[in-house]
Write a protein that holds these residues in place. Structure first.
Motif, PDB file in Angstrom:
ATOM      1  N   UNK A   1       0.820  -1.205   0.000  1.00 49.09           N
ATOM      2  CA  UNK A   1       0.000   0.000   0.000  1.00 49.09           C
ATOM      3  C   UNK A   1       0.852   1.252   0.000  1.00 49.09           C
ATOM      4  N   UNK A   2       0.197   2.371   0.227  1.00 49.90           N
ATOM      5  CA  UNK A   2       0.869   3.663   0.269  1.00 49.90           C
ATOM      6  C   UNK A   2       1.784   3.725   1.484  1.00 49.90           C
ATOM      7  N   UNK A   3       3.075   4.037   1.254  1.00 44.44           N
ATOM      8  CA  UNK A   3       4.072   3.998   2.329  1.00 44.44           C
ATOM      9  C   UNK A   3       4.467   5.408   2.771  1.00 44.44           C
ATOM     10  N   UNK A   4       4.612   5.574   4.065  1.00 54.35           N
ATOM     11  CA  UNK A   4       5.154   6.795   4.665  1.00 54.35           C
ATOM     12  C   UNK A   4       6.239   6.347   5.636  1.00 54.35           C
ATOM     13  N   UNK A   5       7.459   6.838   5.448  1.00 53.55           N
ATOM     14  CA  UNK A   5       8.608   6.442   6.281  1.00 53.55           C
ATOM     15  C   UNK A   5       8.788   4.927   6.279  1.00 53.55           C
ATOM     16  N   UNK A   6       8.612   4.309   5.118  1.00 53.52           N
ATOM     17  CA  UNK A   6       8.735   2.857   4.926  1.00 53.52           C
ATOM     18  C   UNK A   6       7.740   2.043   5.751  1.00 53.52           C
ATOM     19  N   UNK A   7       6.614   2.669   6.132  1.00 52.42           N
ATOM     20  CA  UNK A   7       5.537   1.981   6.837  1.00 52.42           C
ATOM     21  C   UNK A   7       4.230   2.239   6.097  1.00 52.42           C
ATOM     22  N   UNK A   8       3.349   1.247   6.027  1.00 56.42           N
ATOM     23  CA  UNK A   8       2.065   1.462   5.362  1.00 56.42           C
ATOM     24  C   UNK A   8       1.219   2.527   6.065  1.00 56.42           C
ATOM     25  N   UNK A   9       0.610   3.382   5.249  1.00 50.38           N
ATOM     26  CA  UNK A   9      -0.178   4.505   5.764  1.00 50.38           C
ATOM     27  C   UNK A   9      -1.348   4.031   6.632  1.00 50.38           C
ATOM     28  N   UNK A  10      -2.070   2.996   6.195  1.00 50.99           N
ATOM     29  CA  UNK A  10      -3.210   2.512   6.972  1.00 50.99           C
ATOM     30  C   UNK A  10      -2.789   1.952   8.331  1.00 50.99           C
ATOM     31  N   UNK A  11      -1.626   1.336   8.392  1.00 51.51           N
ATOM     32  CA  UNK A  11      -1.130   0.831   9.669  1.00 51.51           C
ATOM     33  C   UNK A  11      -0.823   1.949  10.643  1.00 51.51           C
ATOM     34  N   UNK A  12      -0.237   3.024  10.121  1.00 51.55           N
ATOM     35  CA  UNK A  12       0.067   4.178  10.969  1.00 51.55           C
ATOM     36  C   UNK A  12      -1.220   4.810  11.490  1.00 51.55           C
ATOM     37  N   UNK A  13      -2.207   4.972  10.599  1.00 53.57           N
ATOM     38  CA  UNK A  13      -3.492   5.545  11.004  1.00 53.57           C
ATOM     39  C   UNK A  13      -4.166   4.660  12.049  1.00 53.57           C
ATOM     40  N   UNK A  14      -4.067   3.356  11.880  1.00 53.83           N
ATOM     41  CA  UNK A  14      -4.651   2.425  12.853  1.00 53.83           C
ATOM     42  C   UNK A  14      -4.015   2.551  14.229  1.00 53.83           C
ATOM     43  N   UNK A  15      -2.701   2.693  14.272  1.00 55.98           N
ATOM     44  CA  UNK A  15      -2.025   2.856  15.564  1.00 55.98           C
ATOM     45  C   UNK A  15      -2.364   4.194  16.211  1.00 55.98           C
ATOM     46  N   UNK A  16      -2.507   5.234  15.402  1.00 54.60           N
ATOM     47  CA  UNK A  16      -2.885   6.546  15.952  1.00 54.60           C
ATOM     48  C   UNK A  16      -4.295   6.487  16.539  1.00 54.60           C
ATOM     49  N   UNK A  17      -5.231   5.877  15.796  1.00 56.62           N
ATOM     50  CA  UNK A  17      -6.591   5.725  16.320  1.00 56.62           C
ATOM     51  C   UNK A  17      -6.621   4.855  17.574  1.00 56.62           C
ATOM     52  N   UNK A  18      -5.793   3.827  17.608  1.00 58.14           N
ATOM     53  CA  UNK A  18      -5.714   2.971  18.800  1.00 58.14           C
ATOM     54  C   UNK A  18      -5.217   3.755  20.004  1.00 58.14           C
ATOM     55  N   UNK A  19      -4.243   4.611  19.787  1.00 61.48           N
ATOM     56  CA  UNK A  19      -3.723   5.427  20.891  1.00 61.48           C
ATOM     57  C   UNK A  19      -4.792   6.380  21.410  1.00 61.48           C
ATOM     58  N   UNK A  20      -5.539   6.986  20.499  1.00 62.46           N
ATOM     59  CA  UNK A  20      -6.587   7.924  20.911  1.00 62.46           C
ATOM     60  C   UNK A  20      -7.692   7.196  21.677  1.00 62.46           C
TER      61      UNK A  20
END
Length: 55
Positions: free
Chosen positions: A21-40
């Motif tokens: 998928x779409x990568x940001x800093x060599x990490x998938x964007x959806x995974x990053x969004x999922x971790x941010x939502x999990x933290x919130x």
């Protein structure tokens, strides 16, 4: 709410490990969004639990 939080964490971990998928800093964007939502959601769950102390 904690069940949704755990499912979101597991799903985000699987997305991060897939490296697709779409990568940001060599990490998938959806995974990053999922971790941010999990933290919130996790912080909201902790705060709401501490506020509703009815001893």
């Amino acid at each position: 709410m904690s069940l949704i939080l755990s499912a979101l964490l597991i799903g985000s971990s699987l997305i991060i490990l897939s490296n697709k998928g779409f990568m940001i800093l060599d990490l998938p964007f959806l995974g990053i969004i999922g971790f941010i939502l999990s933290a919130i959601i996790g912080l909201w769950l902790i705060i709401s639990t501490l506020r509703s102390k009815n001893y």
